[in-house]
Design an enzyme around this catalytic site. Sequence first.
Site, mmCIF file in Angstrom:
data_model
loop_
_atom_site.group_PDB
_atom_site.id
_atom_site.type_symbol
_atom_site.label_atom_id
_atom_site.label_comp_id
_atom_site.label_asym_id
_atom_site.label_seq_id
_atom_site.Cartn_x
_atom_site.Cartn_y
_atom_site.Cartn_z
ATOM 1 N N ILE A 140 0.825 -1.209 0.000
ATOM 2 C CA ILE A 140 0.000 0.000 0.000
ATOM 3 C C ILE A 140 0.860 1.261 0.000
ATOM 4 O O ILE A 140 0.368 2.336 -0.305
ATOM 5 C CB ILE A 140 -0.988 0.038 1.198
ATOM 6 N N ASP A 141 2.147 1.131 0.323
ATOM 7 C CA ASP A 141 2.988 2.323 0.514
ATOM 8 C C ASP A 141 3.399 3.031 -0.772
ATOM 9 O O ASP A 141 3.824 4.184 -0.734
ATOM 10 C CB ASP A 141 4.258 1.944 1.288
HETATM 11 P P1 ATP Z 1 6.075 -3.969 2.873
HETATM 12 O O1 ATP Z 1 6.626 -2.837 2.039
HETATM 13 O O2 ATP Z 1 4.608 -4.073 2.731
HETATM 14 O O3 ATP Z 1 6.544 -3.962 4.292
HETATM 15 P P2 ATP Z 1 8.156 -5.814 2.173
HETATM 16 O O4 ATP Z 1 8.260 -6.819 1.100
HETATM 17 O O5 ATP Z 1 9.095 -4.647 2.105
HETATM 18 O O6 ATP Z 1 6.643 -5.338 2.224
HETATM 19 P P3 ATP Z 1 9.615 -6.892 4.423
HETATM 20 O O7 ATP Z 1 9.121 -7.423 5.724
HETATM 21 O O8 ATP Z 1 10.603 -5.802 4.440
HETATM 22 O O9 ATP Z 1 8.313 -6.528 3.586
HETATM 23 O O10 ATP Z 1 10.280 -8.119 3.608
HETATM 24 C C1 ATP Z 1 9.563 -9.329 3.404
HETATM 25 C C2 ATP Z 1 10.489 -10.491 3.532
HETATM 26 O O11 ATP Z 1 11.517 -10.424 2.524
HETATM 27 C C3 ATP Z 1 11.255 -10.591 4.842
HETATM 28 O O12 ATP Z 1 10.490 -11.111 5.893
HETATM 29 C C4 ATP Z 1 12.386 -11.534 4.452
HETATM 30 O O13 ATP Z 1 11.939 -12.873 4.416
HETATM 31 C C5 ATP Z 1 12.690 -11.063 3.021
HETATM 32 N N1 ATP Z 1 13.818 -10.139 3.047
HETATM 33 C C6 ATP Z 1 13.814 -8.822 3.379
HETATM 34 N N2 ATP Z 1 15.057 -8.306 3.344
HETATM 35 C C7 ATP Z 1 15.880 -9.320 2.985
HETATM 36 C C8 ATP Z 1 17.308 -9.450 2.802
HETATM 37 N N3 ATP Z 1 18.115 -8.414 2.975
HETATM 38 N N4 ATP Z 1 17.783 -10.653 2.437
HETATM 39 C C9 ATP Z 1 16.971 -11.718 2.270
HETATM 40 N N5 ATP Z 1 15.634 -11.662 2.454
HETATM 41 C C10 ATP Z 1 15.088 -10.495 2.804
#
Ligand code: ATP
Length: 326
Positions: A130-131
């Site tokens: 959503i961001d």
């Molecule tokens: P939102 O923007 O809605 O928070 P997002 O995809 O950015 O979604 P995150 O919790 O940051 O959500 O990342 C989702 C998952 O991606 C993490 O729980 C992890 O499993 C994986 N992930 C994030 N960063 C890394 C990294 N540096 N290396 C490997 N896996 C990662």
Amino acid sequence: MGKIKRIGVLTSGGDAPGMNAAIRAVTRTAIYYDLEVLGIRHGYRGMIEGYCKPLKVHTVSNIIQRGGTILKTARCEEFKIPEGRKRAYDYLKRRNIDGVVVIGGDGTFTGARVFSEEFDIPFIGIPGTIDNDIYGTDYTIGYDTALNTVIEAVDKIRDTASAHNRLFFIEVMGAEAGFIALRSGIACGAEAILIPEVKNQVSTLKDFLENGDRRKKSSNIIIVAEGEEEGGAYEIARKVKNDFKDYSIRVTVLGHIQRGGSPTAFDRVAASRLGYAAVEALLDDQKSAMVGLQNNNVVLVPFRKAVKLHKDVNRQLLEISQILSI
Ligand code: ATP
């Protein structure tokens, strides 16, 4: 015969309305091209622990209009370490999965990028958050629905704010970016919008409220992004209250209602286009890239860029919001 015969699809990170529409589009496009589809549950955790179920045409019936995600989502620390990713790779190999579509935000794409550097299974991303804070796409799936949810709520608050001559601080989501705050603020005719991208806004806000004409207004709505550097809505309201004791101040934190609800037409169509494009990308031997929307065209953006480069808010919108709230 192409190399890709069976694909996996998962949702990861924060959920967003329209993720189901994307799962449906990925599944149906893949089946149309005679591929098998496995739905991997609970994000990357499902790849490590092996939570997976076949998706068929009928499995994704009647979900295009539903918020949340039928595959569930999760945050998975183990995927951040090499051993976790190796377990995920072994599982994908065991299940003969030749390519994966990941639907999520920049964390999800960071994980996919790291995985792609280590292993030979291609990953394609669909921006679902959503961001709207992902570089390389004008819109992310879920953003438009969240905006509409905010607008509906703020319109209601405006009614009661006007009835009592109140100053309302309304906090919206956006821990690191002000996309939701800026656009919803304009759409609701907010008197001021405070976002992390702009510094020292509390003193500007106080000057603004000092203005004699402003005091004659029957209501003032201030939209605050949760990641605003000087504090969330409660903290900013406290700072303002000290200087404006005669204002009747109220605070509302909209919270998780912004994540739910039936996706808007825009999000459903975007999810359908991007889901289709993600499968096409895998069939075209693409990997380590996100499908996104730029100027209403579908584009392919390498994860390298999508996760490294910063997407700025539209500065012209910021100026417009200030001009229109005089
Ligand atoms: P939102 O923007 O809605 O928070 P997002 O995809 O950015 O979604 P995150 O919790 O940051 O959500 O990342 C989702 C998952 O991606 C993490 O729980 C992890 O499993 C994986 N992930 C994030 N960063 C890394 C990294 N540096 N290396 C490997 N896996 C990662």
